[in-house]
Design an enzyme around this catalytic site. Structure first.
Site, PDB file in Angstrom:
ATOM      1  N   ALA A 296       0.856  -1.180   0.000  1.00  0.00           N
ATOM      2  CA  ALA A 296       0.000   0.000   0.000  1.00  0.00           C
ATOM      3  C   ALA A 296       0.899   1.238   0.000  1.00  0.00           C
ATOM      4  CB  ALA A 296      -0.914  -0.001   1.211  1.00  0.00           C
TER       5      ALA A 296
ATOM      6  N   GLY B 165      -0.097  -5.024   0.877  1.00  0.00           N
ATOM      7  CA  GLY B 165      -1.324  -4.953   0.103  1.00  0.00           C
ATOM      8  C   GLY B 165      -1.211  -5.622  -1.251  1.00  0.00           C
TER       9      GLY B 165
ATOM     10  N   GLU C 154      -1.808  -9.214  -0.612  1.00  0.00           N
ATOM     11  CA  GLU C 154      -3.232  -9.370  -0.289  1.00  0.00           C
ATOM     12  C   GLU C 154      -4.104  -9.246  -1.537  1.00  0.00           C
ATOM     13  OE1 GLU C 154      -3.557  -7.697   4.229  1.00  0.00           O
ATOM     14  OE2 GLU C 154      -2.799  -6.314   2.702  1.00  0.00           O
TER      15      GLU C 154
ATOM     16  N   GLU D 144       3.992  -5.694   7.205  1.00  0.00           N
ATOM     17  CA  GLU D 144       3.356  -4.602   7.945  1.00  0.00           C
ATOM     18  C   GLU D 144       3.855  -4.467   9.376  1.00  0.00           C
ATOM     19  OE1 GLU D 144       0.382  -5.800   4.741  1.00  0.00           O
ATOM     20  OE2 GLU D 144       1.774  -6.831   6.079  1.00  0.00           O
TER      21      GLU D 144
END
Length: 261
Positions: free
Chosen positions: A68, A112, A115, A135
């Protein structure tokens, strides 16, 4: 004519396969709100296009998506992310797509990015692919399903290892662990993904969507409920003309000509 976007590229292959390429090269395809909104719109457009039977989602050689956009997130408060329904609002559009979505992953698929790849229906990885959930290094945890989809794919031990140590998993280990369906040389990755997508696109759309829905149900219910769900979908497909065509073609030893109805 396919629309143009600022953060992704879209095209159609062989009139049957929609291809979406993440395109923020300077940021290693870091996923921000604008990109995810565009991605959702592109996926929904392909899902609504009767000519499209399968979708391929990919990035660059160096990065599928390196995570992200941390720069954008760094100043967010709890109120910002909670009131704005961060991630839920636009990242999960892919979960509503009924046609199969194949992730073609090369380079980094981290945070992300990992994911997002796991939200696809299966992953074809280049031999240079690297998967990870780093993360914890930022003082947070995965927020787009990483702690939920990863253990379902690779088991508790490896998921804990990746989430707690932030280590990256190479493509060959990811295949052994069950995270990816196949590993191919980078220069063959898109060819392999498109070939798989075309195979899917030539089958009955109704049966393909039912198969996707039924497999996904396995992750969301107990075995008895899941088997009954599968059984009812199996029974329901006997009401389609594609079932009649497919079985008649098999019996008469000829290619099936599905009408997707």
């Amino acid at each position: 004519m396919t629309p143009s976007y600022a953060n992704i590229q879209v095209r159609i292959e062989s009139e049957k396969v929609g291809i979406v390429t993440l395109d923020r090269p300077k940021a290693l395809n870091a996923l921000n709100d604008e990109l995810m909104t565009e991605l959702g719109a592109a996926l929904k457009a392909f899902d609504a296009d009767d000519a499209i039977g399968c979708i391929v989602l990919t990035g660059s050689e160096k990065a599928f998506a390196a995570g992200a956009d941390i720069g954008a997130m760094a100043t967010y408060t709890f109120a910002d992310v909670y009131k704005g329904d961060y991630i839920t609002r636009n990242w999960e559009t892919i979960r509503s797509i009924r046609k199969p979505v194949i992730a073609a992953v090369s380079g980094y698929a981290l945070g992300g990015g990992c994911e997002l790849a796991m939200m696809c229906d299966f992953i074809i990885a280049a031999d240079n692919a690297r998967f990870g959930q780093p993360e914890i290094k930022l003082g947070v945890i995965p927020g787009a399903g990483g702690t939920q989809r990863l253990p379902r794919a690779v088991g508790k031990a490896k998921a804990m290892d990746m989430a707690l140590t932030a280590r990256m998993m190479k493509a060959d280990e990811a295949e052994r662990a069950g995270l990816v369906s196949r590993v191919v040389p980078f220069d063959k990755m898109m060819e392999e993904a498109i070939e798989a997508a075309l195979v899917i696109a030539n089958f009955s759309r109704v049966a393909v969507m039912a198969a996707k829905e039924s497999v996904n149900r396995a992750f969301e219910s107990g075995l008895a409920d899941g088997v009954m769900f599968e059984r009812r979908l199996f029974h329901a497909l006997f009401a389609t003309s594609d079932q009649k065509e497919g079985m008649d073609a098999f019996v008469n030893k000829r290619p099936a000509a599905f009408k997707h109805e």
